[in-house]
Motif scaffolding. Structure first.
Motif, PDB file in Angstrom:
ATOM      1  N   UNK A 607       0.792  -1.221   0.000  1.00  0.00           N
ATOM      2  CA  UNK A 607       0.000   0.000   0.000  1.00  0.00           C
ATOM      3  C   UNK A 607       0.821   1.266   0.000  1.00  0.00           C
ATOM      4  N   UNK A 608       2.119   1.175  -0.341  1.00  0.00           N
ATOM      5  CA  UNK A 608       2.976   2.363  -0.397  1.00  0.00           C
ATOM      6  C   UNK A 608       3.105   2.792  -1.858  1.00  0.00           C
ATOM      7  N   UNK A 609       2.815   4.067  -2.122  1.00  0.00           N
ATOM      8  CA  UNK A 609       2.837   4.563  -3.500  1.00  0.00           C
ATOM      9  C   UNK A 609       4.178   5.177  -3.883  1.00  0.00           C
ATOM     10  N   UNK A 610       5.111   5.254  -2.955  1.00  0.00           N
ATOM     11  CA  UNK A 610       6.394   5.884  -3.229  1.00  0.00           C
ATOM     12  C   UNK A 610       7.483   5.266  -2.355  1.00  0.00           C
ATOM     13  N   UNK A 611       8.721   5.460  -2.799  1.00  0.00           N
ATOM     14  CA  UNK A 611       9.853   5.043  -1.981  1.00  0.00           C
ATOM     15  C   UNK A 611      10.023   6.053  -0.845  1.00  0.00           C
ATOM     16  N   UNK A 612      10.307   5.567   0.331  1.00  0.00           N
ATOM     17  CA  UNK A 612      10.436   6.466   1.483  1.00  0.00           C
ATOM     18  C   UNK A 612      11.666   6.081   2.290  1.00  0.00           C
ATOM     19  N   UNK A 613      12.256   7.048   3.014  1.00  0.00           N
ATOM     20  CA  UNK A 613      13.354   6.702   3.920  1.00  0.00           C
ATOM     21  C   UNK A 613      12.806   5.939   5.116  1.00  0.00           C
ATOM     22  N   UNK A 614      13.677   5.409   5.915  1.00  0.00           N
ATOM     23  CA  UNK A 614      13.266   4.678   7.111  1.00  0.00           C
ATOM     24  C   UNK A 614      13.035   5.685   8.232  1.00  0.00           C
ATOM     25  N   UNK A 615      11.832   5.655   8.809  1.00  0.00           N
ATOM     26  CA  UNK A 615      11.509   6.579   9.896  1.00  0.00           C
ATOM     27  C   UNK A 615      12.558   6.475  10.992  1.00  0.00           C
ATOM     28  N   UNK A 616      12.981   7.621  11.487  1.00  0.00           N
ATOM     29  CA  UNK A 616      14.141   7.715  12.370  1.00  0.00           C
ATOM     30  C   UNK A 616      14.111   6.775  13.565  1.00  0.00           C
ATOM     31  N   UNK A 617      12.955   6.633  14.209  1.00  0.00           N
ATOM     32  CA  UNK A 617      12.929   5.827  15.430  1.00  0.00           C
ATOM     33  C   UNK A 617      12.562   4.365  15.191  1.00  0.00           C
ATOM     34  N   UNK A 618      12.304   3.987  13.932  1.00  0.00           N
ATOM     35  CA  UNK A 618      11.973   2.589  13.637  1.00  0.00           C
ATOM     36  C   UNK A 618      13.142   1.648  13.934  1.00  0.00           C
ATOM     37  N   UNK A 619      14.386   1.955  13.488  1.00  0.00           N
ATOM     38  CA  UNK A 619      15.491   1.038  13.819  1.00  0.00           C
ATOM     39  C   UNK A 619      15.675   0.858  15.319  1.00  0.00           C
ATOM     40  N   UNK A 620      15.540   1.948  16.090  1.00  0.00           N
ATOM     41  CA  UNK A 620      15.695   1.867  17.534  1.00  0.00           C
ATOM     42  C   UNK A 620      14.599   1.002  18.152  1.00  0.00           C
ATOM     43  N   UNK A 621      13.343   1.221  17.734  1.00  0.00           N
ATOM     44  CA  UNK A 621      12.222   0.435  18.240  1.00  0.00           C
ATOM     45  C   UNK A 621      12.365  -1.024  17.832  1.00  0.00           C
ATOM     46  N   UNK A 622      12.723  -1.233  16.572  1.00  0.00           N
ATOM     47  CA  UNK A 622      12.873  -2.600  16.070  1.00  0.00           C
ATOM     48  C   UNK A 622      13.925  -3.358  16.851  1.00  0.00           C
ATOM     49  N   UNK A 623      15.031  -2.678  17.145  1.00  0.00           N
ATOM     50  CA  UNK A 623      16.106  -3.372  17.845  1.00  0.00           C
ATOM     51  C   UNK A 623      15.662  -3.814  19.229  1.00  0.00           C
ATOM     52  N   UNK A 624      15.070  -2.893  19.980  1.00  0.00           N
ATOM     53  CA  UNK A 624      14.642  -3.224  21.345  1.00  0.00           C
ATOM     54  C   UNK A 624      13.598  -4.334  21.338  1.00  0.00           C
TER      55      UNK A 624
END
Length: 739
Positions: A607-624
């Motif tokens: 459902x994404x119509x465009x390429x987007x950067x990775x939201x800043x806090x996603x890597x931090x949340x994902x890691x924890x």
């Protein structure tokens, strides 16, 4: 106790001692008593849970707080500049602004009377310090004259306003809308009108798929429904709890979804492990009460250790010093806590209600835990153990391929253009980009505070204004610079900078960095000080802060998990192995998220119509989250391996036995958790899509490549050394009993 046996005879405790100790703990230990109490008083336990759920849901409806994405940070460039502006503008600082876009088929100029009337209405709203109309600023009308925007200036950040504030803004714009023009509201005002992410459908899909997977895996209707039902009740309590806590703590908009996503995933896992162990005890001839009490006394400890590890990893997000992210971790940890409590209290009560009839409605032969006989997983374990280096290399190669995209990750803050096209802030963003260029959505406000030798001389002020304006105008990727405006104190002035590109573009960050570290200091020198403020500046600072804090979070989470595993398994190698392999699986999950969202591989299917950067806090949340969840399966698998080892098996036999006993349950539990996470890919929020995909992939990798292949391979290569614990370390590390 030093656990480095050289033979079966040097095991720290003899088999008879272990059996005697387990028998004593089974009937006198706290966990056994909890399990026994919940079974005996099952009706009361179930009733209390139902009353608690109804009560907290009712209170949440009446007194629950709201969810806001406030990315502002204290003690930084933007915050300091905002404070200086407020001090020099008699409380009427305009450091925060929001655009309101007007689109008319005839012309915006023909609506000047209506726009002016709306501007008067807006200026009367609380915290509004000024309104600049297209009539006052001709540059705010596009080349064809059919669209223009008003700039509303605020004394505080509008993201902190209640959603009802948006209704007042809409009412103020009635003269324009009644004239037939279309009106769109850019962030941060537009953000107030966005509906909550529509995740109910995702949650229902996840639950239905989870039930189907559980039925297929365990062939028993009640055994499939009980874990999902208890997890759902437990996580709903957590969901409503964070709403109440939200009265005093500001949670981000993704907090409730994270609570449900994580709480539901671990809750099903915990209940599943308890249920399958109970069913195995029943098969061995135990009665229902003894079976459940024994299950809580053994697997219940694993649940506690796993939940503590996940919760500590999530709460470790506070180490970042970023309240917004720490609060998201708190919300998710509340879901984990209620799920663990539900597993230890509600699950035993419901299991006791079904008693020995849990497999009455079955679809073929009901499946429970294995004793490590000659089944598929035992043979698979032996296959891995026969060629551990080969399987280790295969796993490393497969994981390494997935890690590759990680090295090109671009971390940034997602702008309004990534929201659904029906949202007013997305419409406003696109209209401004089309009519005025992408940079019009990324306006930067420069505040210059002058020293007394400058502001006391009109000529000196004009000279400094000219120098600053010229220096900024000469920078690459600057489209326009407004005329400087003196504050009411006449000791500071502001000007607006329009970049060439949007707020999420890396060149806008480069421009911000150039302004703050080079252009302003070199131009102003000793004449005063300059700052860059506004929503775009705050977002850039937030991203930079998050990226700089990520290594600290990684170190804290790894250290916390290391200590917990060290205390639980009395081995120096088990936590080291877990940390290395978990980092490997997380890196692979990061790689998949980058490939899909940043590279666009299959993103349209999400459902994404465009390429987007990775939201800043996603890597931090994902890691924890991922590191914590990985410990769930680590604890459940290694606890069975240790149990087998301490019972007298040699190291290889213990690994095969532990894998055989838990592999099917772990695989099925992982399949259910993956279903829950992947279901959230259907969310309307891009951040939730990223987390849903990333967490689902990480669990998939962890439960297959890591837990079922690399772990037995590494454990085989370590042999008896896997249980080595230095004597000096053993004396100072507290003991956590697992199984």
């Amino acid at each position: 106790m030093s656990v480095l046996p050289n033979s079966k005879e040097t095991i720290p405790m003899g088999v008879e001692e272990i059996e005697a100790l387990e028998t004593k703990q089974d009937t006198t230990g706290l966990m056994w008593r909890i399990g026994h109490f919940m079974v005996v008083h099952r009706k009361s336990a179930i009733t209390i849970w139902i009353i608690a759920l109804i009560a907290i849901a009712t209170l949440s409806t009446k007194f629950g707080g709201s969810y806001v994405n406030n990315l502002s940070l204290p003690n930084n460039e933007a915050a300091t500049g905002q404070a200086i502006l407020a001090a020099n503008d008699a409380g009427k600082a305009a450091g925060f602004s929001s655009q309101i876009v007007v689109v008319d088929k005839a012309s915006v100029a023909s609506l000047s009377n209506q726009i002016n009337e709306a501007a008067v209405n807006l200026s009367k709203l609380q915290n509004v310090t000024g309104v600049i109309t297209p009539v006052q600023n001709p540059k705010a009308i596009d080349s064809n004259g059919q669209s223009g925007y008003l700039t509303v200036q605020f004394s505080v950040n509008p993201v902190t306003f209640a959603p009802s504030y948006f209704n007042m803004v809409e009412t103020a714009m009635n003269p324009v809308t009644k004239a037939g023009a279309k009106v769109y509201y850019a962030d941060p005002i537009g953000q107030l009108s966005n509906p909550k992410a529509s995740d109910l459908r995702s949650e229902l899909i996840g639950l239905l798929v989870a039930i189907a997977v559980a039925l297929f895996a365990f062939r028993s209707l009640f055994a499939a429904i009980i874990p999902i039902l208890t997890a759902l009740v437990s996580v709903l309590v957590g969901y409503f709890a964070i709403s109440l806590i939200g009265r005093g703590i500001t949670f981000g908009t993704s907090a409730p979804t994270l609570t449900v996503m994580i709480g539901l995933g671990v809750g099903i896992d915990y209940a599943l492990f308890l249920t399958t162990r109970h069913r195995q005890h029943l098969r061995e001839g135990s009665n229902s009460i003894d079976s459940i009490a024994k299950t809580v006394a053994t697997s219940g400890r694993s649940v506690i250790v796993a939940a503590i590890t996940v919760a500590l990893a999530l709460l470790g997000l506070y180490v970042s010093g970023i309240t917004f992210i720490g609060n998201l971790g708190l919300a998710a940890s509340i879901g984990v806590a209620t799920s663990a409590i539900g597993a230890l209290t509600l699950v035993p009560a419901i299991l006791g209600t079904f008693a020995e009839k849990i497999d009455r409605v079955s679809l073929g032969e009901a499946i429970a835990e294995s004793h490590g006989g000659d089944d598929f997983w035992h043979r698979f374990a032996r296959k891995v153990q026969s060629r551990p280096i080969v399987f280790l290399l295969i796993g490393v190669v497969l994981g390494s391929v997935l890690v590759i995209p990680l090295f090109s990750i671009q971390i940034n803050h997602l702008d309004a253009s990534t929201n659904p096209s029906t949202y007013t802030d997305a419409k406003a963003f696109n209209a401004i980009s089309t009519g005025f260029g992408a940079g019009a959505n990324a306006q930067l406000t420069v505040v210059v505070e002058m020293n007394s030798t400058i502001y006391s001389s009109e000529n000196s002020v004009q000279s400094l204004e000219k120098s600053v304006t010229g220096a900024i105008s000469s920078l690459p990727n600057v489209v326009a610079v407004s005329q400087p405006a003196l504050t009411s104190s006449a000791k500071a002035f502001t000007l607006n900078v329009i970049p060439k590109f949007g707020p999420s573009d890396p060149t806008t960050k480069t421009l911000f960095d150039s302004l703050t570290t080079s252009t302003l200091p070199k131009t102003i020198v000793s004449s005063g000080s300059g700052y860059v403020i506004g929503a775009t500046a705050s977002a850039i600072i937030f991203v930079e802060t998050v990226v700089s804090k990520l290594p600290l979070i990684i170190a804290f989470v790894i250290a916390t998990a290391f200590i917990v595993l060290l205390a639980a398994f009395r081995s120096i190698w088990i936590p080291i192995k877990a940390a290395v392999l978990n980092l490997f699986s997380i890196g692979a999950a990061y790689g998949v998220v980058v490939a899909v969202f940043q590279w666009g591989w299959g993103s349209s299917l999400l459902g994404m119509s465009q390429k987007v950067p990775i939201e800043s806090y996603v890597p931090m949340m994902m890691f924890a989250i991922t590191f914590g969840l990985s410990m769930d399966y680590e604890v459940f698998l290694i606890s069975r391996v240790k149990e087998a080892y301490l019972s007298g098996m040699d190291a290889d036999d213990a690994v095969a036995s532990g894998l055989s006993a838990t592999a099917r349950v772990i695989s099925s539990a992982a399949a259910i958790m993956i279903s829950v996470f992947f279901a959230f890919i259907g969310s309307t929020a891009p951040v939730i899509k990223m987390l849903g995909l990333g967490l689902g992939v990480s669990v998939l990798i962890d439960a297959t490549i890591i837990r079922l292949t690399l772990v037995p391979a590494v454990m085989t290569l370590l042999g008896k050394r896997a249980w080595y614990m230095p004597r000096w370390l053993d004396r100072i590390v507290p003991t956590i009993s697992v199984e």
